[in-house]
Design a protein around this motif. Structure first.
Motif, PDB file in Angstrom:
ATOM      1  N   ALA A  93     -19.229  11.196 -30.357  1.00 55.71           N
ATOM      2  CA  ALA A  93     -19.676  11.234 -31.748  1.00 55.71           C
ATOM      3  C   ALA A  93     -20.517  12.480 -32.007  1.00 55.71           C
ATOM      4  O   ALA A  93     -20.395  13.120 -33.058  1.00 55.71           O
ATOM      5  CB  ALA A  93     -20.468   9.969 -32.074  1.00 55.71           C
ATOM      6  N   ALA A  94     -21.363  12.843 -31.031  1.00 54.32           N
ATOM      7  CA  ALA A  94     -22.195  14.039 -31.201  1.00 54.32           C
ATOM      8  C   ALA A  94     -21.307  15.279 -31.331  1.00 54.32           C
ATOM      9  O   ALA A  94     -21.547  16.152 -32.177  1.00 54.32           O
ATOM     10  CB  ALA A  94     -23.142  14.184 -30.018  1.00 54.32           C
ATOM     11  N   LEU A  95     -20.256  15.348 -30.512  1.00 54.18           N
ATOM     12  CA  LEU A  95     -19.355  16.503 -30.562  1.00 54.18           C
ATOM     13  C   LEU A  95     -18.584  16.527 -31.884  1.00 54.18           C
ATOM     14  O   LEU A  95     -18.362  17.584 -32.474  1.00 54.18           O
ATOM     15  CB  LEU A  95     -18.386  16.465 -29.373  1.00 54.18           C
ATOM     16  CG  LEU A  95     -19.051  16.617 -27.992  1.00 54.18           C
ATOM     17  CD1 LEU A  95     -18.050  16.352 -26.874  1.00 54.18           C
ATOM     18  CD2 LEU A  95     -19.653  18.011 -27.834  1.00 54.18           C
ATOM     19  N   SER A  96     -18.190  15.335 -32.332  1.00 56.64           N
ATOM     20  CA  SER A  96     -17.460  15.262 -33.591  1.00 56.64           C
ATOM     21  C   SER A  96     -18.335  15.715 -34.758  1.00 56.64           C
ATOM     22  O   SER A  96     -17.877  16.429 -35.659  1.00 56.64           O
ATOM     23  CB  SER A  96     -16.982  13.822 -33.814  1.00 56.64           C
ATOM     24  OG  SER A  96     -16.374  13.698 -35.075  1.00 56.64           O
ATOM     25  N   THR A  97     -19.600  15.317 -34.715  1.00 51.64           N
ATOM     26  CA  THR A  97     -20.529  15.744 -35.757  1.00 51.64           C
ATOM     27  C   THR A  97     -20.660  17.267 -35.762  1.00 51.64           C
ATOM     28  O   THR A  97     -20.676  17.897 -36.826  1.00 51.64           O
ATOM     29  CB  THR A  97     -21.906  15.091 -35.520  1.00 51.64           C
ATOM     30  OG1 THR A  97     -21.713  13.687 -35.387  1.00 51.64           O
ATOM     31  CG2 THR A  97     -22.850  15.355 -36.666  1.00 51.64           C
ATOM     32  N   LEU A  98     -20.731  17.856 -34.575  1.00 49.78           N
ATOM     33  CA  LEU A  98     -20.820  19.311 -34.487  1.00 49.78           C
ATOM     34  C   LEU A  98     -19.589  19.981 -35.090  1.00 49.78           C
ATOM     35  O   LEU A  98     -19.684  20.997 -35.777  1.00 49.78           O
ATOM     36  CB  LEU A  98     -20.961  19.739 -33.023  1.00 49.78           C
ATOM     37  CG  LEU A  98     -22.345  19.575 -32.404  1.00 49.78           C
ATOM     38  CD1 LEU A  98     -22.286  19.819 -30.905  1.00 49.78           C
ATOM     39  CD2 LEU A  98     -23.317  20.557 -33.060  1.00 49.78           C
ATOM     40  N   ARG A  99     -18.436  19.394 -34.802  1.00 53.47           N
ATOM     41  CA  ARG A  99     -17.193  19.974 -35.316  1.00 53.47           C
ATOM     42  C   ARG A  99     -17.184  19.961 -36.844  1.00 53.47           C
ATOM     43  O   ARG A  99     -16.863  20.949 -37.495  1.00 53.47           O
ATOM     44  CB  ARG A  99     -15.986  19.203 -34.776  1.00 53.47           C
ATOM     45  CG  ARG A  99     -14.654  19.862 -35.067  1.00 53.47           C
ATOM     46  CD  ARG A  99     -13.474  18.939 -34.796  1.00 53.47           C
ATOM     47  NE  ARG A  99     -13.151  18.131 -35.953  1.00 53.47           N
ATOM     48  CZ  ARG A  99     -13.478  16.854 -36.115  1.00 53.47           C
ATOM     49  NH1 ARG A  99     -14.132  16.205 -35.175  1.00 53.47           N
ATOM     50  NH2 ARG A  99     -13.141  16.210 -37.213  1.00 53.47           N
ATOM     51  N   LYS A 100     -17.578  18.815 -37.380  1.00 60.75           N
ATOM     52  CA  LYS A 100     -17.573  18.701 -38.843  1.00 60.75           C
ATOM     53  C   LYS A 100     -18.605  19.642 -39.456  1.00 60.75           C
ATOM     54  O   LYS A 100     -18.377  20.234 -40.506  1.00 60.75           O
ATOM     55  CB  LYS A 100     -17.865  17.246 -39.247  1.00 60.75           C
ATOM     56  CG  LYS A 100     -16.665  16.337 -39.011  1.00 60.75           C
ATOM     57  CD  LYS A 100     -16.928  14.916 -39.465  1.00 60.75           C
ATOM     58  CE  LYS A 100     -17.776  14.163 -38.467  1.00 60.75           C
ATOM     59  NZ  LYS A 100     -17.954  12.747 -38.785  1.00 60.75           N
TER      60      LYS A 100
END
Lengths: 80, 636
Positions: free
Chosen positions: B42-49
């Motif tokens: 989730a942390a990585l996904s947030t960074l991507r967004k």
């Protein structure tokens, strides 16, 4: 521990999980923070549980209206 | 560890993003691959967004993937994790853009049945279906008859497959179907195994039916397997179900999201076709060049030997389902071959290997040669080696090749090779699999050879066809490549640049031609290059080289026939050939005498041969020559 010190300890959790800086306060809730969506909420609550060493029962988090309520919930868990 | 709020995993890409560093997406992709918990992903996904929002997006591919996710659950936030895994799957280059349709909670049946639903409006390329687990429990009693219980299980499976069929027919989309996780609950104890009415056994039957009956447009997302591997107790979270109708626990969502991304990637890329393995300490223990064929560890006499043997058995099983096995080793070839021929405990034999490269050249070059010989792209090769330095060289100089670094323990080799998931077949009827079959022609030819004792009959059975052509502009790059790379079947090893090849084409004192060969198993392409120079009444063969893949096919005979024909058109009385020995071209030492030439002189180590009897009949061969060089020129 007081509601205030719990809120104080929540600040680094929010700093780590959220990208934009957010100041934790008892009135703060998801609707005030654009990036606090369902994905982030699960992450936040998992992080809070881990950070305080508590486990919320089903429905408890949903019943909180803001971080003040959440801090009270954490306090109740910790005092048990 | 326990005090970490978010594990280390998000820190590096976060920093790179803050600095707008271009390595951000590579780092994000690498960390996504190793992320194992919900919080990490989730942390990585947030960074991507966030990166996209900041305008720091990378160039994205032209064709977005349209993925619909529907099911008997709330599909938030699973959809986000799936999107993240798909969009970061590619480390470099363009990212895969994903457009999502997330179905409503437990509305998948009507979304599929209603022709006017959002699903059909969306027009998906792929549909991920997570059917409701509540629909997959036996409705009767534990002690009902087995046949009644099984009948209901089969009904559930066939209804579900029918839904998938409808969705597929209306959209032409690939369907990814999640099967059912087995429950971790204790009740009704071991009695669960004795009745098809327990959810445990009932779901097993449904899953079996789904798997064994699913048509090829369905890719199974094997949640039963995934949750067993993950631990069924940790795969489900009752609180998450009651609170937000989640199908799985937060951390198990990660496993399913990664699996869906893997399935989607497989739909677009197909599986790898070649496994290229090192030899020493990969196929056997020890170094055959130092320890000798008797000194290597392979076979049942030691635990290490057994482990290497098990690895060979696994590789052999891959070849049996169509994966080509190649050797890529730094070794003396004669020594490297010895264990395959002589060691009684070797599982793999030379007949299992489609390309054998054992020399001292860089492995990246050898892999390139293997790809050329098999006429495959570098990206269809998986390279396996125990030496980190060799793996690094291949990563740098042949970045399209996937690499597997084996550790120090041969009992880990099978797992390490499987970890990359390069060779998982999709369906036995898919196009990917047919394509693999097509590259097995060479081994088919070998099988044909061993099955026919008569060489002449074998050659006839190949139904070979050759096209002989004067040099054509379009072939110049390939001609120059062969001239500059062929070492073995090369009589003079005389190199020429592309410009020099073009000069030969212009100069009428030169006659240059190529040979293309095909047989009933496939096309070899351009496999021979000949350059002759006419000097008065002598025709001198300056260059004669051939691909070693067509040795023993009578191509030599047809080349000489062609040269004789060309000599006659120029009124030549003598054909002269030359053998210039090199360390690598020993195989053609005896070629000219075999073709009827006579040795006339030796000159500085070079041997000069001549053919003067130009009236004897042309050689017979099993090759049908469909075109000859300079045909148009001479017939005009």
């Amino acid at each position: 521990m007081t509601r205030f010190s719990v809120l104080d300890r929540l600040q680094p959790v929010f700093d780590e999980v959220l990208l934009d800086p957010v100041t934790v306060s008892s009135e703060l809730s998801a609707k005030d923070v654009p990036e606090w969506d369902s994905l982030t909420n699960i992450s936040l609550m998992l992080a809070v549980e881990k950070h305080f060493g508590v486990r919320f029962n089903v429905g408890e988090v949903e019943a909180t209206k803001n971080l003040g309520d959440l801090a009270d919930l954490i306090l109740r868990k910790l005092s048990k | 560890m326990s005090n970490e709020i978010v594990p280390d995993i998000g820190r590096e890409p976060k920093q790179l993003l803050l600095e707008r560093d271009s390595r951000f997406y590579e780092c994000l992709s690498d960390q996504t691959r190793v992320a194992n918990t919900f919080q990490e992903l989730a942390a990585l996904s947030t960074l991507r967004k966030r990166a996209a929002k900041l305008g720091f997006a990378r160039a994205s591919g032209t064709n977005p993937l349209r993925l619909a996710i529907i099911g008997g659950y709330s599909l938030y936030p699973l959809h986000d994790l799936i999107q993240h895994c798909l969009e970061t799957a590619d480390r470099t280059g363009e990212g895969q853009r994903v457009e999502l349709l997330v179905g409503d909670y437990d509305n998948y049946i009507s979304e599929i049945i209603q022709e006017t639903s959002r699903l059909y409006e969306f027009g998906p390329d792929a549909i991920f279906v997570i059917p409701s687990g509540r629909h997959c429990e036996y409705s009767g009693r534990l002690f009902d008859s087995r046949s009644a219980q099984e009948a209901q299980a089969r009904d559930i499976a066939s209804n579900l497959l029918e839904l998938c069929r409808i969705a597929h027919i209306r959209t032409n989309a690939e369907i990814i179907l999640a099967n059912y996780p087995l429950p971790s609950e204790r009740d009704p104890g071991a009695y669960r195994t004795r009745t098809a009415g327990s959810t445990w056994t009932f779901r097993k039957i449904v899953n079996l039916e789904l798997g064994l009956s699913a048509p090829s447009f369905i890719r199974m997302c094997d949640v039963e397997f995934l949750s067993a591997r993950f631990g069924s107790l940790n795969a489900y979270d009752a609180r998450a179900w009651f609170e937000s109708k989640q199908p799985y626990s937060a951390d198990f969502l990660v496993q399913v999201a990664k699996e869906v991304a893997h399935i989607v990637a497989g739909m677009r890329q197909g599986t790898k076709k070649v496994v290229a393995v090192d030899l020493d300490n990969t196929l056997w223990g020890g170094v055959v060049g130092d320890d000798g064929v008797d000194g290597i560890e392979i076979g049942d006499t030691s635990p290490r030997g057994e482990a290497f043997k098990a690895f060979q058995l696994y590789l052999k099983s891959l070849t049996e389902r169509g994966i080509l096995l190649a050797v890529c080793s730094k070794n003396d070839k004669a020594k490297a071959i010895e264990p395959f021929e002589k060691h009684p405990d070797m599982v793999l034999r030379l007949t299992d290997i489609v390309a054998f490269k054992a020399n001292w050249e860089p492995k990246s070059d050898n892999l390139r040669r293997i790809a050329e010989e098999l006429n495959l792209g570098m990206d269809s090769i998986v390279f396996v080696d125990d030496n980190p330095a060799e793996v690094e060289i291949v990563r740098q100089f042949a970045p399209d090749v996937c690499t597997v670094l084996l550790g120090p323990d041969p009992s880990d080799y099978i797992r390490l090779l499987q970890e990359g998931r390069y060779f998982e077949p999709v369906t036995l009827t898919s196009e990917d699999f047919d394509r693999v079959k097509q590259y097995q022609q060479e081994s088919d030819r070998e099988k044909l050879l061993t099955s026919s004792t008569d060489m002449a009959a074998y050659l006839r059975s190949l139904q070979m066809r050759a096209v002989v052509s004067e040099f054509q502009g379009i072939d110049v790059p390939r001609i120059a490549q062969l001239i500059n790379k062929s070492n073995q079947f090369n009589l003079t090893t005389r190199r020429r640049t592309e410009a020099e090849v073009r000069a030969v084409m212009e100069d009428t004192s030169y006659l240059g031609f190529t040979v293309r060969l095909s047989d009933r198993f496939g096309d070899y392409g351009l496999i021979a290059v000949i350059i002759c120079r006419v000097d008065g009444t002598t025709l001198e063969i300056e260059t004669w080289l051939m691909s070693c893949r067509v040795l023993e096919r009578q191509v030599e005979e047809e080349v000489i026939n062609e040269i004789r024909r060309l000599a006659a058109t120029r009124d030549c009385k003598v054909i002269r050939g030359r053998y210039v020995p090199t360390p690598k071209n020993g195989i053609v030492r005896g070629l000219y005498p075999r073709m009827g030439f006579t040795e006339v002189s030796t000159d500085n180590g070079q041997i000069v041969f001549e053919l003067r009897d130009l009236v004897r009949p042309l050689a017979e061969s099993a090759i049908r020559v469909e075109r000859r060089a300079y045909d148009q020129v001479f017939s005009a």
